[in-house]
Write a protein that holds these residues in place. Structure first.
Motif, PDB file in Angstrom:
ATOM      1  N   UNK B 283     -30.683  27.344  -8.249  1.00  4.55           N
ATOM      2  CA  UNK B 283     -31.268  27.953  -7.078  1.00  4.55           C
ATOM      3  C   UNK B 283     -30.260  28.739  -6.264  1.00  4.55           C
ATOM      4  N   UNK B 301     -27.538  27.883   0.187  1.00  4.07           N
ATOM      5  CA  UNK B 301     -27.810  29.185  -0.416  1.00  4.07           C
ATOM      6  C   UNK B 301     -27.515  30.294   0.591  1.00  4.07           C
ATOM      7  N   UNK B 304     -32.269  34.242  -0.406  1.00  8.69           N
ATOM      8  CA  UNK B 304     -33.468  33.623  -0.979  1.00  8.69           C
ATOM      9  C   UNK B 304     -33.386  33.286  -2.461  1.00  8.69           C
TER      10      UNK B 304
ATOM     11  N   UNK C 304     -35.418  28.262  -0.805  1.00  3.57           N
ATOM     12  CA  UNK C 304     -35.695  29.691  -0.888  1.00  3.57           C
ATOM     13  C   UNK C 304     -36.258  30.312   0.389  1.00  3.57           C
ATOM     14  N   UNK C 305     -37.312  29.677   0.901  1.00  2.72           N
ATOM     15  CA  UNK C 305     -38.146  30.348   1.887  1.00  2.72           C
ATOM     16  C   UNK C 305     -37.424  30.506   3.219  1.00  2.72           C
ATOM     17  N   UNK C 327     -45.913  31.308   3.238  1.00  3.50           N
ATOM     18  CA  UNK C 327     -46.722  31.035   2.055  1.00  3.50           C
ATOM     19  C   UNK C 327     -46.065  30.095   1.052  1.00  3.50           C
ATOM     20  N   UNK C 328     -44.887  29.570   1.358  1.00  2.00           N
ATOM     21  CA  UNK C 328     -44.260  28.598   0.467  1.00  2.00           C
ATOM     22  C   UNK C 328     -44.626  27.191   0.873  1.00  2.00           C
ATOM     23  N   UNK C 329     -43.838  26.260   0.381  1.00  2.00           N
ATOM     24  CA  UNK C 329     -44.020  24.848   0.675  1.00  2.00           C
ATOM     25  C   UNK C 329     -42.844  24.416   1.527  1.00  2.00           C
ATOM     26  N   UNK C 330     -43.079  23.480   2.410  1.00  2.00           N
ATOM     27  CA  UNK C 330     -41.974  22.981   3.227  1.00  2.00           C
ATOM     28  C   UNK C 330     -41.184  21.962   2.423  1.00  2.00           C
ATOM     29  N   UNK C 331     -39.873  22.121   2.436  1.00  2.00           N
ATOM     30  CA  UNK C 331     -38.990  21.160   1.800  1.00  2.00           C
ATOM     31  C   UNK C 331     -38.320  20.316   2.882  1.00  2.00           C
ATOM     32  N   UNK C 366     -47.098  19.070   2.127  1.00  2.00           N
ATOM     33  CA  UNK C 366     -46.838  20.442   1.706  1.00  2.00           C
ATOM     34  C   UNK C 366     -46.388  21.321   2.878  1.00  2.00           C
ATOM     35  N   UNK C 367     -47.115  21.173   3.991  1.00  2.00           N
ATOM     36  CA  UNK C 367     -46.852  22.014   5.158  1.00  2.00           C
ATOM     37  C   UNK C 367     -46.510  21.081   6.312  1.00  2.00           C
TER      38      UNK C 367
ATOM     39  N   UNK D 147     -42.902  28.258  -5.446  1.00  2.65           N
ATOM     40  CA  UNK D 147     -42.597  29.461  -4.684  1.00  2.65           C
ATOM     41  C   UNK D 147     -42.074  30.577  -5.584  1.00  2.65           C
ATOM     42  N   UNK D 176     -48.726  31.372  -5.466  1.00  2.00           N
ATOM     43  CA  UNK D 176     -48.064  30.223  -6.099  1.00  2.00           C
ATOM     44  C   UNK D 176     -49.032  29.091  -6.465  1.00  2.00           C
ATOM     45  N   UNK D 198     -52.158  22.481  -3.468  1.00  2.58           N
ATOM     46  CA  UNK D 198     -52.364  22.167  -2.051  1.00  2.58           C
ATOM     47  C   UNK D 198     -53.796  21.797  -1.679  1.00  2.58           C
TER      48      UNK D 198
END
Lengths: 423, 400, 400, 423
Positions: B283, B301, B304, C304-305, C327-331, C366-367, D147, D176, D198
């Motif tokens: 990543x 990172x 992105x 990434x996001x 629009x991604x997922x929360x990590x 997820x969010x 993602x 995604x 989701x």
């Protein structure tokens, strides 16, 4: 400078010169400036018409995205709000009717994050009667929010049929990149595209859904124009403004040994931006082109190899106050009389300060004639290459400035050298 | 003008463009940054033709920028020498002349005390890559010695060496064998226990549809003790001890959740304090490895995208690296461990001048594959990974 | 079982699933992690109905998890109290009953020594948000005092306070006015020079098509001297000094090239050593700000996001945060400055039990919009940002 | 467990029990096991046929992606290699001809990075005669390389016309995310979709190109099945296995107060996964459904409000060695005789170890009858809901195991209770 040029479209003009209307002009759209003293008398205001796009109040501009459907007898234009809405218009050259055929986003089933800011490509006819084009991010969001979330998801190839109203989204070029211009090999149906900002030359075969990326050809500023010859070969330029020919039979690229003619001292950012407009004269096997460095060229294509290029000089008679490479000509048409017609000006590069002039150029005599002259609130820029109907009318995609904050109003320009034109 | 601080120049560049509200962007273009045109088709100039010039190996020796390329398709790669001071190509060698059938030099160069460069190749049809010894003469001539094939049927994907032991170490492609080459005895040794196992391959290929280039270690490094650091699937940071010829897994590579199978080392650099800095392709994380404690610190990172294709150290003590890759854009970044941390410099854009374009054109680096510092650290050189790839160079100030 | 190290448990979890080749993934699910069902439509249980429950403000006071929500459309938000030990909702307050016309409590809570919580609201039709004083009783009752509207026609987008000065500070929406509230005198003061300028708005809105929520500071913090840290467009890290009531730009926020216009602080936390850690929404970088030196260190991105919506400190001394967003997922991630650096924990997935689902179901986050540590740091509580949002809680070990 | 379920499809089976062919079976595809002693004599091997998909050597499986075009008289199935190639097949129920209509990627103009691993949705007919469906990542790459770069770019709504062969890519659900199942409001033409992982409920109106995300409804494992009633309302379940009704007239969600019936002790991951198959009997205003907890339900929809649910018991007679919630039934059809037909087994959840059985269930008498029994190398799993042609033939999407490494071969199952079937 490359970058500044890329974004200057949406920057407020820092310096605005108030335009004094020196000539008697008729107020409002669809009315044109009267002839300057230098114009030939045979071309008067009856020879040119400005035609509205209807039903799109936030219409902002058009960007080279004009083409003619021979099969349907319609001029097709993509009109944009320059943010996220692009409407497809068709002008019936026989009836004079202008029709709105809906937004690209809706017809192409795009989601809001897949916004397209404009069509920057020509709109060109395939032998299936579809009009082909490609889409562009064209926005600060694209240029700077790279790699999408939530920047630009990428430009698409699309086609629309003026007869059946059929619409097909042919899918992406490269992710995050615009497809600035495209063209079609009329024989094989292969599409050619150029990506922005990475300047990748793409070959897409819709029949096989096969997309080939032939790699990067340019510098920091993307030449905007691709064009094809009668055999389906496609031409572009590299960063040295050398012609690059995609040889459709061999599926390979051929690079010209020499750069296209340029005025001495032409700045690098003009060189790397290549050709801005073209017009084809198949009968005489010549393709006329104008460079970003304001040269007019005659290119004689060959089926094999790269053809001869002839330097026809500048886009205007030289003026002491204007660098020869300075005037901006993003449009070109050829009349049935064999003469070239184009508008000079726009994007801050004028021949006469803040005035847009229409030029006639005779490739035989190399004589330039200014036919019309407009203040920028009547006509600030015209784009489009090689759009002529069966009656010999020439079309350009025009727009006029509304204020100093980059608001503008687009319209279709119809012109016939020597004939009255109807709306 | 030598630049005092890249960040400052960046800021100045931006302000210069902006007026009262700074909104538009400049590119990273320090005033003394420049491009060197190394690729151009159909020319009398000394240039590499299309599709054979992706600069995947890069080093600087005195004034000479030495590159090795990767070709597309079954074309042959080049070795080349360009001059830092003259800003032009000096020498070009078509590898096919010396070692036929190769397509890529992607290992980077390991340099021994005698100024010889070692690199590995990937092959087209036979699959058998070669180990090369490359010597660049004072006249910029390139002499290549073919040292043979480390693992028959396999290419050389990564390489490093140990000058005191006179050893070269590498990773074979596609199986991932760790091998060594004894410079003195000219003997190759392949460690059969180091390859990707069928079970690993099942997961990586059958389930995750990865290719070997997605999971093999693309870069190796040796520490001051001569231990060799690399990675092995899945996502393991591994050290090879030449003393007992054993492999030890130090830890997992830093992972972004879900991307473990993409984890592999793809760049390394060493700082003066003996710390190792690595780039994880998985990543695109930068990480620090202290060989003394064997502790790994995930530094995060810079931008992105995944991938971190190159790292080097400038004279200013900062680490310079290449973050991201296609389908994104490569961002040049710097990392100052003791100062501002990461600075993302985006796409560099420098002036490229050459015969025929004497006025200069701006060249923006979108896809960069290699980065190297000059021996004094005063110049950072980057190579592109394009159909027509150029070199981009910028100076950094000595000291901080 | 108290977990010794999240990383270890994660690794164990992974190994447990894997057999000889570890390929598949587990989620972050420490054995004592659990969910609390706070939202469910059409039920007799104490739950928030759909579209009114995105948990955008969160704090923990003794055993009580206290939340404030953001509703969708013109619906009204809630305040709620849940029990950490009982793992269930205790109290629910429809804000419309006390302060009508509001849609969102998104500022987080600032707590004063007298255990009062201050929060701001965003309004639906009037635009006029309110400052609230919220007191949770020993019986989990929720008492709300409406302290009025800081800026007429504007909502409250961010908020912090200074207990010793008895001051609350905030940012108004959409204009971005910095305002203060004197707890003693009950006086609001609006700093007119702090708003987004027309020139900035032209760039942000006309050119980049951003909304105020894309460029306004979403989080503020005060240091031990009572200085207030926030951000102002474009991408400026700003400090407000209550002594002279002046704003000073400390530096640019760490930026990924091209995303400067998205730069804004959207989370903060303080560690025991007085250092401030901030999250930049622009590209999701974590950064460290030393109030003593005013130096900023860009610590990079965990994943990434862009976006970094929440930060807190656990009893183990690590920083826990929420990286990324739609629009991604929360990590979920942790950051150990002195140790392993970043650890990306991905989407947490814990067991959620409640009447009717006594056997437990797994709930994957997820969010996530908010994160808070319990007062002893032994529990980390996360709130979701969904149409039906739940709480997710996990324990951390005391000490390192 | 939710996660393990999601990925178990592509995990090698750790434990494989060698299958002893106890019964006389005819070798090869298109041949079926003879009747077990318990089967009714009226259903013999002439009542069932396994029909090949031709011209797709790497065909791997089918996933609920079957439906019937009343207008064209064709059963439409999406067959996948389970990596990146999905082929659309149509079986003409009159002529028995099976036709390959090309790959989704090519027909939808997708680029390689926009790979789709399968259609996991039903294939359902709109009043325009198009067959609608949605696509799925269905792969480790999707689940873990979240993602996108270079994971899964997202699932699409699509439609294909079995009469004209027209194909339209209707665009993305959520970036995604897969669109695991979809259905259509036959009145308004609105599409419903459920996203993976989701669990967002989506409403897409193709006429307006308007996509609404109604938010998350589920837990860590996504219920795979949406279905509609005769008024165009759409049903799903929340994490408590309560019915959720999208009220199409009001454009709102209505949640049932009570959970659907489940066996006592049903594990949480079975509860959250909801309904696996359904079959509609409009004449009697009943929709039969089977849950992941192996219950058969009769649901009586109402235009307004949530209708009554009746518990019809388990999918099989109880067995001492099988938990009542254990058997896996991802398929259901209703015969013209009013009886339900389904296959039990697959994904490691069998009624008889490593054997797939076809069951007849009479909702009136609640009697279960095993009609056929197959070793997994003849039939390992059948999917599909409510696919019946005008002759009363019932269709399922079947597949058989080829080895222990998750290789399988898909085929169409055609069955008629009481009638001989032709291929």
């Amino acid at each position: 400078m490359g970058n500044k040029m890329a974004v200057c479209f949406f920057l407020p003009k820092k310096i605005r010169v108030k335009v004094f209307i020196r000539l008697v002009v008729l107020a409002g759209l669809c009315q044109v400036g009267v002839l300057p003293a230098s114009a030939q008398q045979k071309n008067n205001k009856d020879n040119i018409a400005f035609i509205k796009y209807t039903g799109f109040p936030d219409a902002h501009s058009t960007w080279d995205d004009i083409g003619y459907s021979k099969q349907a007898g319609k001029v097709v234009v993509g009109v944009t709000n320059h943010v996220d809405k692009v409407m497809l218009y068709a002008y019936d050259v026989t009836t004079g009717k202008m029709t709105n055929h809906g937004s690209l986003a809706d017809r192409g089933h795009l989601r809001p994050f897949q916004w397209q800011a404009k069509i920057h490509s020509k709109i060109t006819e395939g032998k299936d009667g579809y009009m082909y084009f490609s889409t562009d991010g064209g926005e600060s969001r694209e240029e700077y929010f790279m790699e999408h979330p939530a920047g630009y998801s990428g430009g698409l190839f699309m086609k629309w049929h003026p007869g059946t109203d059929g619409f097909v989204n042919l899918g992406l070029g490269l992710p995050y990149e615009s497809v600035k211009d495209m063209d079609i090999d009329p024989v094989s149906g292969k599409l050619f595209g150029i990506s922005y900002p990475q300047v990748h030359f793409l070959v897409y075969d819709p029949a096989k859904n096969s997309l080939k990326d032939l790699g990067r050809l340019g510098s920091s500023h993307v030449p905007r124009v691709l064009f094809t010859d009668w055999w389906g070969n496609c031409y572009y330029v590299d960063w040295r403004q050398r012609l690059v020919k995609y040889q459709t039979a061999q599926d390979t690229l051929l690079f010209a040994r020499e750069s296209l003619p340029a005025f001495e001292g032409t700045p690098g950012e003009k060189i790397v931006t290549g050709i801005t407009a073209y017009a084809k004269d198949q009968k005489n096997n010549v393709i006329y082109a104008i460079t970003y460095g304001a040269k007019i060229l005659a290119f004689y294509p060959q089926k094999e190899g790269i053809g001869r290029v002839e330097d026809l000089g500048g886009v205007a008679d030289s003026r002491s106050n204007i660098k020869p490479w300075g005037p901006y000509v993003p449009n070109l048409n050829i009349g049935d009389n064999g003469k070239l017609y184009y508008f000079v000006g726009g994007h801050g590069n004028f021949l006469i300060e803040n005035r847009t002039v229409m030029m006639e150029f005779d490739p035989k005599t190399k004589k330039h004639t200014i036919l019309y002259e407009y203040p920028v609130d009547q006509l600030s820029e015209a784009t489009g290459s090689d759009t002529k109907d069966q009656f010999g009318n020439l079309y350009f995609a025009g727009r006029r400035e509304l204020d100093s904050l980059d608001h503008s109003e687009p319209f279709l320009i119809k012109f016939n050298p020597g004939k009255k034109v109807s709306r | 003008m030598k630049i005092r601080s890249l960040k400052m120049v960046l800021a100045l560049g931006l302000v210069g463009l902006a007026g009262p509200v700074f909104a538009q962007y400049s590119y990273f273009k320090p005033l003394e940054g420049f491009g060197i045109e190394t690729s151009l088709s159909n020319t009398a100039l000394l240039r590499m033709p299309m599709y054979r010039n992706a600069i995947t190996s890069l080093t600087v020796q005195n004034d000479y920028i030495i590159g090795g390329t990767t070709a597309m398709g079954n074309r042959a790669p080049f070795l080349f020498v360009a001059s830092l001071s003259k800003r032009e190509m000096l020498t070009l060698k078509d590898l096919n002349a010396d070692v036929p059938g190769q397509t890529s030099i992607r290992t980077g160069f390991f340099r021994t005390a005698d100024q010889a460069l070692y690199a590995g190749t990937m092959a087209a049809t036979t699959g058998s890559g070669h180990l090369l010894r490359v010597v660049v003469g004072a006249d910029a001539s390139i002499r290549v010695t073919d040292l043979g094939t480390p693992v028959p049927g396999e290419g050389v994907f990564a390489l490093t060496g140990n000058d005191s032991r006179k050893m070269i170490y590498g990773i074979s492609y596609p199986s991932g064998f760790f091998f060594s080459y004894n410079i003195g005895s000219k003997a190759f040794k392949v460690y059969k226990n180091s390859a990707v196992t069928p079970a690993e391959r099942h997961v990586l290929v059958d389930e995750f549809h990865q290719k070997p280039e997605d999971y093999l270690s693309g870069a190796m490094v040796t520490d001051q003790q001569g231990l060799v650091y690399t990675s092995q699937p899945i996502n393991r940071l591994v050290v090879f001890n030449p003393a007992d010829e054993r492999f030890t897994t130090l830890s997992e590579l830093p992972a972004v959740w879900g991307r473990r199978t993409l984890g592999r080392t793809e760049s390394w650099t060493k700082t003066a304090d003996g710390l190792l800095y690595g780039g994880n392709a998985g990543d695109g994380q930068l990480f620090q490895l202290d060989p003394a404690t064997r502790k790994v610190k995930n530094l995060g990172k810079p931008a992105q995208m995944n991938r971190l294709r190159g790292l080097c150290v400038g004279a200013d003590g900062k680490i310079y690296g290449l973050s991201g890759a296609s389908p994104g854009y490569v961002h040049l970044f710097s990392y100052n461990p003791s100062g501002e941390g990461f600075t993302d410099l985006g796409n560099p854009q420098f002036i490229l001048k050459a015969p025929g374009i004497e006025q200069g054109i701006e060249w923006r680096g979108f896809q960069l594959s290699a980065i190297a510092a000059s021996e004094d650290g005063k110049y950072i050189v980057m190579g592109e990974d394009e159909a027509l790839s150029q070199l981009l160079v910028f100076p950094v100030e000595n000291g901080n």
